[in-house]
Design an enzyme around this catalytic site. Structure first.
Site, mmCIF file in Angstrom:
data_model
loop_
_atom_site.group_PDB
_atom_site.id
_atom_site.type_symbol
_atom_site.label_atom_id
_atom_site.label_comp_id
_atom_site.label_asym_id
_atom_site.label_seq_id
_atom_site.Cartn_x
_atom_site.Cartn_y
_atom_site.Cartn_z
ATOM 1 N N ASP A 12 0.880 -1.012 -0.132
ATOM 2 C CA ASP A 12 -0.040 -0.045 -0.027
ATOM 3 C C ASP A 12 0.954 1.336 0.095
ATOM 4 O OD1 ASP A 12 -2.542 1.691 0.509
ATOM 5 O OD2 ASP A 12 -1.455 1.776 2.472
ATOM 6 N N LYS A 53 -11.658 6.885 -2.878
ATOM 7 C CA LYS A 53 -12.105 7.911 -2.099
ATOM 8 C C LYS A 53 -13.536 8.106 -2.280
ATOM 9 C CE LYS A 53 -8.159 7.969 -0.631
ATOM 10 N NZ LYS A 53 -7.710 6.981 0.535
#
Length: 282
Positions: A12, A53
């Site tokens: 990540d 998002k």
């Protein structure tokens, strides 16, 4: 039959390799809700972290307390058009600060160099869109971090906890079988992504979104006995959450990841495999 060894590690970005504490998205999400005169907590912002998002905003609006605040203010429940409108505010807010949150987390670059020395490829997945990564990637490269492959959730059918970004990494990096792949991240959905992909999955504690502390705050806690006790309690709670989600390993700092790779290679030599514990549960 050739012995399987770890060939690829998929990392990540924010909270794992860069942006200690994962603070860039937190500031932007809080600003978005403040634009609607709604005050959200750090805990509410951090809970869905790691998602695409827009999915993150949608999830926050479904949280009972936030949904009720919305109803109290607007006399209706939030709708998909509200998600779109909030995202239009979110994106420029994040873009305005993103370049300031790209510093590598201590120990990450050295660990990656040790993995590369073993011939291991470095892939990555993220909750950021391609447009956001176009800001993050060049800056990270200047600071010494350049993975072999980067994929974003808007370049695959769905973001975390779906496994598609991991699968794209394995295809582009040419790593196979899945037992030869390790995923490391700092959020609950990172763990879900790895488990759903059927790869070895590692959670990281310090610097993580789940801990949500700056490096300075961690150092200050470690300076006193009371602080160390408090920090250990927080770390153990996060460790338990990661393991409950299906993590194979949980490490305190990202610099320890290559030690886990060594342990995984020993398990592979014994014929062990990562277990697809939650297949389909996305």
């Amino acid at each position: 039959m050739q012995q399987v060894k770890v060939q690829g590690v998929i990392l990540d970005w924010a909270g794992t390799v860069v942006d200690y504490g994962c603070f860039a998205p937190v500031a932007a999400f809080k600003e978005v809700f403040a634009s609607r005169e709604l005050e959200v907590t750090n805990e509410e912002v951090r809970k869905p972290m790691g998602m695409l998002k827009k999915d993150h905003l949608r999830t926050m609006l479904q949280m009972p307390r936030i949904e009720q605040m919305w109803v109290d203010k607007y006399d209706r429940k939030p709708e998909e058009t509200d998600v779109d409108e909030l995202y239009e505010v979110f994106e420029p807010s994040l873009f305005a600060i993103l370049h300031n949150y790209v510093a590598p987390i201590p120990g990450s670059l050295e660990m990656i160099a040790r993995l590369r020395d073993q011939g291991i490829k470095i892939g990555s997945s993220t909750g950021y869109t391609r447009e956001m990564m176009d800001v993050v990637e060049p800056k990270a490269r200047e600071l010494g971090y350049a993975p072999d492959y980067v994929v974003t959730p808007n370049e695959v059918p769905g973001g975390r906890p779906y496994p598609w970004m991991i699968y794209r990494n394995t295809m582009e990096l040419g790593v196979y079988p899945l037992a030869a792949v390790v995923k490391c991240g700092d959020t609950i959905v990172d763990i879900g992504e790895g488990v759903n992909a059927g790869v070895w999955t590692v959670g990281v504690l310090k610097g993580s979104n789940e801990l949500g502390l700056t490096e300075e705050e961690v150092t200050a806690l470690e300076a006193t006995e009371e602080g160390r006790t408090q920090l250990q309690q927080q770390l153990e709670a996060i460790r338990t959450s990661f393991l409950r989600e299906g993590a194979d390993y949980v490490i305190e700092s990202i610099g320890e990841l290559d030690q886990v790779v060594t342990a995984i290679n020993e398990r592979l030599a014994r014929g062990e495999q990562p277990i697809l514990q939650k297949q389909g549960e996305v």
